[in-house]
Design an enzyme around this catalytic site. Structure first.
Site, PDB file in Angstrom:
ATOM      1  N   PRO A 276      74.201   7.671  15.636  1.00  0.00           N
ATOM      2  CA  PRO A 276      73.432   6.673  14.894  1.00  0.00           C
ATOM      3  C   PRO A 276      73.421   6.843  13.381  1.00  0.00           C
ATOM      4  O   PRO A 276      72.850   6.006  12.689  1.00  0.00           O
ATOM      5  CB  PRO A 276      72.022   6.867  15.455  1.00  0.00           C
TER       6      PRO A 276
ATOM      7  N   ASP B  31      84.483   1.735  11.386  1.00  0.00           N
ATOM      8  CA  ASP B  31      83.738   0.617  10.801  1.00  0.00           C
ATOM      9  C   ASP B  31      82.529   1.101  10.012  1.00  0.00           C
ATOM     10  O   ASP B  31      82.319   2.300   9.840  1.00  0.00           O
ATOM     11  CB  ASP B  31      83.427  -0.486  11.815  1.00  0.00           C
TER      12      ASP B  31
ATOM     13  N   LYS C 269      83.130  -4.706   9.642  1.00  0.00           N
ATOM     14  CA  LYS C 269      82.349  -5.208  10.751  1.00  0.00           C
ATOM     15  C   LYS C 269      80.871  -5.270  10.454  1.00  0.00           C
ATOM     16  O   LYS C 269      80.055  -4.595  11.030  1.00  0.00           O
ATOM     17  CB  LYS C 269      82.571  -4.396  12.021  1.00  0.00           C
TER      18      LYS C 269
ATOM     19  N   GLY D   4      77.082   4.698  16.858  1.00  0.00           N
ATOM     20  CA  GLY D   4      76.297   4.786  18.099  1.00  0.00           C
ATOM     21  C   GLY D   4      77.170   5.085  19.301  1.00  0.00           C
ATOM     22  O   GLY D   4      77.983   6.010  19.289  1.00  0.00           O
ATOM     23  N   ASP D   5      76.992   4.299  20.338  1.00  0.00           N
ATOM     24  CA  ASP D   5      77.783   4.430  21.563  1.00  0.00           C
ATOM     25  C   ASP D   5      78.743   3.236  21.630  1.00  0.00           C
ATOM     26  O   ASP D   5      78.327   2.097  21.375  1.00  0.00           O
ATOM     27  CB  ASP D   5      76.856   4.409  22.780  1.00  0.00           C
TER      28      ASP D   5
ATOM     29  N   ILE E  82      77.675   0.131  23.847  1.00  0.00           N
ATOM     30  CA  ILE E  82      76.399  -0.566  23.670  1.00  0.00           C
ATOM     31  C   ILE E  82      76.502  -1.429  22.416  1.00  0.00           C
ATOM     32  O   ILE E  82      76.542  -0.914  21.295  1.00  0.00           O
ATOM     33  CB  ILE E  82      75.218   0.427  23.598  1.00  0.00           C
TER      34      ILE E  82
ATOM     35  N   MET F 100      70.391  -5.499  16.083  1.00  0.00           N
ATOM     36  CA  MET F 100      70.844  -6.641  15.263  1.00  0.00           C
ATOM     37  C   MET F 100      69.778  -7.732  15.177  1.00  0.00           C
ATOM     38  O   MET F 100      70.105  -8.914  15.152  1.00  0.00           O
ATOM     39  CB  MET F 100      72.144  -7.235  15.845  1.00  0.00           C
TER      40      MET F 100
ATOM     41  N   GLY G 295      67.839   4.746  10.898  1.00  0.00           N
ATOM     42  CA  GLY G 295      67.298   5.806  11.753  1.00  0.00           C
ATOM     43  C   GLY G 295      68.165   7.060  11.771  1.00  0.00           C
ATOM     44  O   GLY G 295      69.382   6.971  11.689  1.00  0.00           O
TER      45      GLY G 295
HETATM   46  N1  SAH Z   1      77.146   0.653  19.181  1.00  0.00           N
HETATM   47  C1  SAH Z   1      75.985   0.802  18.331  1.00  0.00           C
HETATM   48  C2  SAH Z   1      75.304  -0.517  18.042  1.00  0.00           C
HETATM   49  C3  SAH Z   1      76.154  -1.479  17.251  1.00  0.00           C
HETATM   50  S1  SAH Z   1      75.291  -2.970  16.906  1.00  0.00           S
HETATM   51  C4  SAH Z   1      75.012   1.781  19.001  1.00  0.00           C
HETATM   52  O1  SAH Z   1      75.191   2.154  20.160  1.00  0.00           O
HETATM   53  O2  SAH Z   1      74.065   2.189  18.321  1.00  0.00           O
HETATM   54  C5  SAH Z   1      74.686  -2.651  15.279  1.00  0.00           C
HETATM   55  C6  SAH Z   1      73.176  -2.561  15.280  1.00  0.00           C
HETATM   56  O3  SAH Z   1      72.764  -1.272  15.734  1.00  0.00           O
HETATM   57  C7  SAH Z   1      72.544  -2.709  13.929  1.00  0.00           C
HETATM   58  O4  SAH Z   1      72.402  -4.061  13.560  1.00  0.00           O
HETATM   59  C8  SAH Z   1      71.186  -2.071  14.166  1.00  0.00           C
HETATM   60  O5  SAH Z   1      70.335  -2.951  14.876  1.00  0.00           O
HETATM   61  C9  SAH Z   1      71.552  -0.931  15.103  1.00  0.00           C
HETATM   62  N2  SAH Z   1      71.716   0.343  14.390  1.00  0.00           N
HETATM   63  C10 SAH Z   1      72.824   1.082  14.317  1.00  0.00           C
HETATM   64  N3  SAH Z   1      72.603   2.217  13.630  1.00  0.00           N
HETATM   65  C11 SAH Z   1      71.305   2.198  13.269  1.00  0.00           C
HETATM   66  C12 SAH Z   1      70.450   3.080  12.555  1.00  0.00           C
HETATM   67  N4  SAH Z   1      70.893   4.246  12.062  1.00  0.00           N
HETATM   68  N5  SAH Z   1      69.162   2.729  12.366  1.00  0.00           N
HETATM   69  C13 SAH Z   1      68.689   1.572  12.870  1.00  0.00           C
HETATM   70  N6  SAH Z   1      69.446   0.699  13.548  1.00  0.00           N
HETATM   71  C14 SAH Z   1      70.724   0.999  13.757  1.00  0.00           C
END
Ligand code: SAH
Length: 258
Positions: free
Chosen positions: A20, A43, A65, A97-98, A101, A178, A207
């Site tokens: 994250p 990205d 992206k 993130g993952d 997801i 998002m 976060g």
């Molecule tokens: N694949 C990613 C999500 C991609 S969609 C995952 O698993 O986390 C992108 C969205 O993820 C952003 O618009 C936001 O809502 C959230 N996001 C990703 N990183 C974040 C972070 N550090 N703090 C808060 N929201 C985050």
């Protein structure tokens, strides 16, 4: 390029979740694969410092992206991965993130499958798990939530097409990815489908990083509080009574971290 071309010397594409935002939350497997890759396609949500793990000489390709600003269209990106692997390179496709997801990871490896490119998927800490942990908001808790749901708050034509009756329920935690652009509509729909206006709701921006901001409010007050605080993407919206625990359980920034 077509799906029947000979890819006998193809490299492998590793679809890797980079967590994250905090580099230390990368898995050991992700760190190793990044260090070994010939090419890294990444990205904008990839954590600061993660690319420093690449070996000297590795090709680093930024494909952007951001919402409504896709630097490289998805179709082209899928083919870029095929082309790099076809050159015999081992490729890390690095995503925030993952990868499975809200990451379109499934779409990217469907194309790899069609072209016969070998691939592996490496999970990462998704934003909901990372932000909840670093904000001190347990996503489940025996006294509060037996279910947790991840939903996209991405607006299509100004409306969010979600199963509101299923989301606006007590005893569950809902995390909207998002969702900042549609926060007014999201909170309005949660209230319209039965949750009280004073039901706990929070936003976590950036976060797990040093720039993390946590705003707790309720469904009626959250949109105004978010705009007053100037909170923008990347941020998650969390709805649920688990947020009441945050005052006691928030630890990040309070104790100091190593
Ligand atoms: N694949 C990613 C999500 C991609 S969609 C995952 O698993 O986390 C992108 C969205 O993820 C952003 O618009 C936001 O809502 C959230 N996001 C990703 N990183 C974040 C972070 N550090 N703090 C808060 N929201 C985050």
């Amino acid at each position: 390029m077509n799906p029947t071309q000979n890819l006998t010397h193809s490299g492998t594409v590793y679809l890797v979740g980079s967590g994250p935002g905090e580099r230390d939350l990368l898995t050991l497997r992700a760190a190793r694969l990044i260090g070994e890759a010939d090419a890294i396609v990444y990205d904008h949500l990839v954590a600061d410092g993660v690319l420093d793990l690449a070996r000297p000489g590795a090709e680093k390709i930024y494909v952007g992206k951001e919402r409504s600003n896709h630097t490289v269209p998805q179709g082209e990106l899928n083919l870029l991965l095929v082309r790099l692997a076809g050159e015999g390179k081992n490729v890390v496709r690095l995503k925030g993130g993952d990868p499975f997801i809200f990451g379109r990871g499934g779409e990217e490896i469907e194309t790899l499958f069609e072209f016969g490119v070998p691939f592996e998927v490496v999970p990462g800490v998704t934003a909901a798990a990372g932000c909840a942990a670093y904000a001190g908001i347990p996503l489940t808790h025996r006294d509060h939530a037996q279910t947790v749901a991840f939903a996209t708050g991405h607006l299509k034509d100004g409306t969010v097409n979600l199963d509101w009756p299923a989301l606006a329920r007590p005893n569950q935690t809902v995390v909207f990815y998002m969702g900042i652009g549609g926060i007014g509509e999201i909170c309005r729909q949660m209230i319209a489908h039965g949750l009280p206006g004073n039901y706990p709701a929070a936003v976590v921006q950036h976060g797990t990083t040093a720039r993390q901001r946590v705003l707790t409010s309720d469904l009626a007050g959250l949109p105004g509080a978010v705009s007053a605080a100037g909170i923008a993407s990347p941020a998650l919206i969390i709805v649920g009574t688990v947020i009441e625990l945050q005052k006691k359980l928030s630890w990040f920034g309070r104790l100091g971290t190593r």
